[in-house]
Scaffold this active site. Structure first.
Site, short mmCIF file in Angstrom:
data_model
loop_
_atom_site.label_atom_id
_atom_site.label_comp_id
_atom_site.label_asym_id
_atom_site.label_seq_id
_atom_site.Cartn_x
_atom_site.Cartn_y
_atom_site.Cartn_z
N GLN A 1 29.66 -18.81 49.58
CA GLN A 1 28.70 -17.83 50.07
C GLN A 1 27.69 -17.42 49.00
O GLN A 1 26.89 -16.51 49.20
CB GLN A 1 29.44 -16.59 50.59
CG GLN A 1 30.34 -16.90 51.78
CD GLN A 1 31.32 -15.77 52.08
OE1 GLN A 1 31.32 -14.73 51.45
NE2 GLN A 1 32.18 -16.00 53.07
N HIS B 1 32.11 -13.37 49.17
CA HIS B 1 32.13 -11.91 49.28
C HIS B 1 31.29 -11.23 48.19
O HIS B 1 31.79 -10.42 47.39
CB HIS B 1 33.56 -11.39 49.24
CG HIS B 1 34.36 -11.76 50.45
ND1 HIS B 1 35.50 -11.08 50.83
CD2 HIS B 1 34.18 -12.71 51.39
CE1 HIS B 1 36.00 -11.62 51.93
NE2 HIS B 1 35.20 -12.63 52.29
N GLU C 1 33.49 -4.05 60.71
CA GLU C 1 33.15 -2.65 60.91
C GLU C 1 31.65 -2.39 60.86
O GLU C 1 30.92 -3.12 60.18
CB GLU C 1 33.80 -1.78 59.82
CG GLU C 1 35.30 -1.80 59.80
CD GLU C 1 35.89 -0.98 58.65
OE1 GLU C 1 37.11 -0.81 58.64
OE2 GLU C 1 35.11 -0.53 57.78
#
Length: 478
Positions: A93, A155, A249
């Protein structure tokens, strides 16, 4: 506040008798009609496009995770990448991530970038800025480097947004293998960070003066924040983040907030067990909404403007996975409905690539509101697209703002004043011309009038004199 969390202890709690998890409560989500908007292709052939920013002249900047910054000029993708971009560590990522304009870009031309970079202590998230000249970045400078060094290539967070006071927020992820560090506030793992535009710490940051917390931290306990949005109408800061196999979330970010990860979450680990037996603990902040199983949220935008007025104030979230309702597997955009500041439901929308063959429902990486109120999304992966969503009935005609109306009234008033002035000047000139042409007659008329006036005054004076004299004769003495 937890400054250290023992991985072994947590692992024991996580196994919790090895319970495998059934899906959590499905959110109140419905399928949206496919006729609400049409999709236009703006550009294609991009290499893992990740973020988009709109320039004042209508052009666009697009980052490619592989390290290039691209320009869309007059609706056409410029073949040559913009020069002057930093060296990035690309993989997983990691790469060139977000692009955001400084609020005063019109005068300073400053562009902000986030990217992952290799360092002696491991790779980490970096924020830099440079002046955009139209084809190059110049005067490049690193303004912030996260103390979140890792060996993993995942991340990073790496999203930014400016706030009205000129500071900006940047998201920092937990590095995956370092998730316990999200509760450790002496580093930048799993945190929302607030910085001045030069990368220094704002004096009013919530933890300034607390030696146990890094000054840059605004909130902590996050996993992998993929979007951050400021809502000017409410002053709210919205953030979304990936869970594992669940527990994605949307949060409303508050100063000093602890958002729980990994101690409290609705998420599932990749083993199928709970990450934690807790969904909350004292002092933790609860999400506005969550998804289990995961939809893998990526970009997020706050809807505003006339084009999609029925969605005004709602959140659009791009998705990389089908998510929590199996029959919506072909839906890749979620509209999270906000009514009077509260969650009021959710719609699953489908964005397709015009003319695509086979599976034309792509993974979506980012979503942004354009200045004209249309919606732009980026498709993920090789050969990525920039797509534009417009209302099915077409874009609304231009509407004047209050400032525009005031300006128009001012211009009209000035035009009337100028017209009256010119008219009066022309009339005066005409009178002067008439007087000049007939000056002898005018003089004779004036003399006659003066003589008549004088005669009338004399007659009046004589009459008064006679009246006074008569009155004096008729009045008896005392």
């Amino acid at each position: 506040m937890v400054n250290r969390l023992d991985r072994v202890t947590v692992a024991g709690a996580l196994m919790l008798a090895g319970v495998l998890v059934t899906p959590a409560l499905a959110q109140d989500v419905t399928a949206a009609a496919d006729d609400q908007f049409t999709v236009e292709t703006v550009a294609e052939g991009l290499d893992f496009p990740w973020s988009i920013a709109f320039l004042p002249d209508g052009d666009m900047l697009v980052t490619e995770l592989t390290g290039q910054l691209r320009l869309i000029d007059n609706g056409e993708l410029v073949e040559a990448p913009i020069s002057g971009t930093p060296e990035v560590i690309y993989g997983g990522q990691g790469g060139l991530s977000d692009v955001v304009l400084h609020p005063d870009f019109a005068t300073n031309n400053l562009v902000y970038l986030t990217y992952s970079a290799a360092r002696d202590k491991g790779n980490t998230l970096v924020v830099a800025r440079a002046e955009f000249t139209g084809s190059a970045l110049e005067n490049f400078e690193v303004v912030f480097e996260a103390d979140a060094y890792r060996s993993t290539l995942v991340h990073y967070g790496a999203r930014m947004t400016f706030l009205p006071d000129g500071t900006f927020m940047v998201t920092s992820g937990d590095g995956f293998d370092y998730r316990e560090q999200s509760q450790n506030t002496d580093n930048h793992f799993g945190a929302m960070l607030r910085l001045n535009d030069d990368g220094t710490v704002p004096a009013d940051n919530p933890y300034v003066g607390d030696d146990s917390v890094r000054d840059e931290i605004y909130s902590y306990g996050h996993r992998n924040p993929q979007a951050i949005v400021y809502d000017a109408s409410t002053g709210r800061i919205y953030e979304n983040e990936h869970g594992a196999q669940g527990g994605d979330e949307i949060n409303i970010i508050e100063p000093k907030g602890n958002y729980g990860w990994p101690l409290a979450t609705f998420g599932l680990d990749y083993s199928g067990a709970y990450v934690s037996p807790l969904t909350e603990f004292e002092g933790s902040s609860q999400p506005l909404t969550y998804w289990t199983p995961s939809i893998a949220p990526s970009g997020m935008a706050l809807v505003a403007g006339e084009a999609f007025s029925d969605w005004d104030g709602d959140l659009l979230v791009t998705a990389l996975a089908p998510g929590n309702v199996a029959e919506f597997a072909d839906r890749n955009l979620r509209r999270v409905i906000i009514d009077d500041g509260k969650l009021a439901g959710e719609e699953a929308l489908r964005v397709t690539v015009p003319g695509a063959e086979g599976d034309d429902t792509p993974r979506l990486r980012d979503v942004r509101m354009a200045p004209d109120g249309s919606i732009y999304v980026l498709t993920d992966g090789e050969g990525g697209h920039v797509l534009r969503l417009v209302p099915a009935g077409g874009m609304p005609g231009p509407s004047a703002s209050l400032d525009d109306a005031r300006e128009a009234v001012g211009e009209a008033t000035q035009a009337v004043i100028e017209a009256v002035t010119e008219g009066a000047k022309a009339a005066a000139e005409a009178v002067e011309e008439v007087i000049e042409a007939n000056k002898d007659d005018v003089a004779e008329a004036v003399n006659d009038a003066v003589e008549a006036t004088a005669e009338a005054v004399k007659e009046g004076a004589d009459a008064v004199k006679e009246a006074v004299s008569t009155d004096a004769t008729d009045t008896p003495a005392e």
